[in-house]
Design an enzyme around this catalytic site. Structure first.
Site, mmCIF file in Angstrom:
data_model
loop_
_atom_site.group_PDB
_atom_site.id
_atom_site.type_symbol
_atom_site.label_atom_id
_atom_site.label_comp_id
_atom_site.label_asym_id
_atom_site.label_seq_id
_atom_site.Cartn_x
_atom_site.Cartn_y
_atom_site.Cartn_z
ATOM 1 N N CYS A 1 0.813 -1.212 0.000
ATOM 2 C CA CYS A 1 0.000 0.000 0.000
ATOM 3 C C CYS A 1 0.846 1.261 0.000
ATOM 4 O O CYS A 1 0.343 2.342 -0.326
ATOM 5 C CB CYS A 1 -0.956 0.004 1.189
ATOM 6 N N HIS B 1 18.994 -1.845 0.759
ATOM 7 C CA HIS B 1 17.635 -1.301 0.766
ATOM 8 C C HIS B 1 16.607 -2.377 1.101
ATOM 9 O O HIS B 1 15.757 -2.182 1.976
ATOM 10 C CB HIS B 1 17.313 -0.683 -0.597
#
Length: 502
Positions: free
Chosen positions: A50, A99
């Site tokens: 989301c 990351h």
């Protein structure tokens, strides 16, 4: 290793852009297929949640890879490349590994430390495996990311630094009150029966609501969620929350009886309009004119992606902040009659509902603003240390794995030489008995193994260090190894059915 990630998240882009760029399940499949068909990429995986969309790929050319992945993200998200580019970030090789590991630990989440991202990473890997777009590199990478995330949660107190998006959302609805006291005796309506809606229903049950109604497009999934809620209550030894399922057509009626609504569906349009909420509360609703859209920043040339890699995407972040215009509808004042929590992206609930008397609306956008000021626990530094160590270990393992096929090919060649010499010896000394022949064969093999042991161990150590990729080439050149033999070993390792499976 030529790992590349191109993406955008709540840290680089406004929620309005993320909402428009969200990828449905079928769009994710097509994106992976098209990425693999593109010339620079040999593997691909997509992490779509989301609040982030990230495309991972193993590429043979950096600049071509960045351009291709950026274009594909724009095509499949439906947001024009010129508009999307200022919000994109790029990470390459070790920085890409760093990351993903940070994401897996919850360091890059909207609510720091939340653990839901691990399930989303697992789903991304499963999709790549199902479509055969995740090969050796991405299988290893995502499996390791899952292990790093679990390690961070088990070895540190990162869970204290944050919570799930659902719990954080309920705290925002409670507006400073204890969520359990706020929820006690309330009637909740959960719209959707996917992973986030299921988590919301379970959280509401634990918080102490009196009743949960589940509405979903597929009634069977709603019934299943209700069954799970009932079983969870029984297994916990407490009183099961009263729960039942309804058809989506009954949502309007259920709204009139609900105290709190949590919605998270995969719908592309609004599930609850402001008019529907107003009607449920017996209120009049007058639509207001939408604010003027902000002027988009000039498109950033794709060549600047290389600079973003060097400066940690600071350029992209600065540009994103420069054009961000967050417009959160003003909340109504007075007693709250209906609390709305919208966890969907794109949104399920009309933002104008917040203007209605007695309505409090919390959505992804307002959660992003609230979480920006949330304090970070001291354990975050410990997690960052874990991530740094794991990135170094992953890089070393990948570099060492790169030379393994060459070492195997060398030992295969040596074994062939030994076998040939033993066969020749049999022709010269046919009178040798089996015991003598076996002893000679074992002696020759021991000599060869001892001669190869030190150099092969050392070359693996050297190859695992930064800049050690050239040792495999040197070994192939020195021993005149057949490139096809090396490639065959690599293919056998890649096609191992047990690789990448948990």
């Amino acid at each position: 290793m030529s790992l590349l990630v191109v993406g955008l998240s709540h840290r680089s882009a406004p929620v309005s852009v993320l909402e428009r760029a969200s990828l449905a399940a079928d769009a994710q499949v097509k994106l992976l297929q098209d990425t693999l068909a593109a010339e620079p990429a040999t593997e691909a995986a997509v992490l779509a949640t989301c609040n982030r969309i990230e495309l991972y790929a193993d590429v043979d050319k950096f600049h071509a890879g960045v351009a291709e992945l950026s274009t594909l993200l724009a095509q499949h998200s439906g947001v024009g490349l010129d508009e999307l580019t200022p919000y994109l970030y790029v990470h390459y090789e070790d920085r890409a590994v760093h990351h993903l590991f940070s994401v897996a630990c919850g360091l890059d989440s909207m609510v720091v430390g939340e653990g839901q991202i691990l399930g989303q990473i697992k789903d991304a890997l499963a999709l790549g495996q199902e479509l055969h777009t995740a090969g050796r590199l991405l299988n290893d990478l995502f499996q390791q990311a899952l292990r790093v995330g679990k390690r961070a949660h088990s070895e540190t107190g990162i869970d204290r630094a944050g919570q799930s998006l659902v719990t954080f959302g309920l705290e925002q609805l409670a507006d400073g009150r204890d969520p359990a006291a706020w929820a006690k005796g309330k009637r909740a309506l959960v719209i959707g029966a996917g992973s986030m809606s299921s988590l919301a229903a379970a959280t509401l049950a634990r918080t102490g609501v009196a009743e949960i109604v589940v509405a979903n497009r597929t009634r069977a999934r709603a019934d299943r969620l209700v069954e799970i809620l009932s079983q969870a209550g029984s297994q916990a030894g407490g009183t099961s929350v009263a729960a039942h399922a309804v058809e989506m057509a009954s949502v309007s009626d259920e709204l009139t009886r609900a105290d709190v609504v949590v919605s998270c569906t995969g719908a592309t349009g609004l599930v609850l309009s402001a008019e529907a909420v107003a009607a449920a509360l017996g209120l009049d609703f007058a639509p207001h004119e939408a604010p003027t859209a902000p002027v988009a920043a000039p498109a950033v040339e794709l060549d600047q992606h290389a600079a973003w890699v060097e400066n940690g995407s600071a350029t992209a972040t600065a540009q994103a902040q420069a054009v961000r215009r967050v417009t959160v509808p003003a909340q109504s004042t007075g007693p709250v009659r209906l609390a709305l929590l919208d966890l969907a992206m794109p949104r399920d609930i009309d933002g104008d509902a917040a203007r209605l008397d007695g309505v409090r609306l919390v959505d992804i956008e307002s959660l992003a603003e609230a979480s920006a000021d949330a304090p970070m626990a001291a354990d975050v530094d410990q997690v960052r240390t874990i991530v740094a160590d794991e990135v170094a270990a992953f890089g070393a393992a990948q570099r060492a794995a790169h030379i393994t096929p060459t070492v195997v090919a060398l030992r295969t060649m040596a074994a062939g030489v030994v076998a040939g010499e033993i066969a020749r010896l049999d022709g010269r000394l046919p009178d040798l008995d089996e015991k003598q022949r076996a002893e000679i064969s074992q002696t020759v093999r021991r000599v060869v193994d001892k001669l190869l042991h030190a150099p092969t161990v050392r070359v693996k150590q050297l190859a695992s260090e930064p800049g050690g990729a050239g040792y495999a080439d040197a070994l192939r050149e020195l021993f005149d190894l057949d490139p096809q033999t090396v490639a065959a070993v690599s293919r056998a390792d890649l096609n191992d059915p047990n690789r990448g499976r948990s």
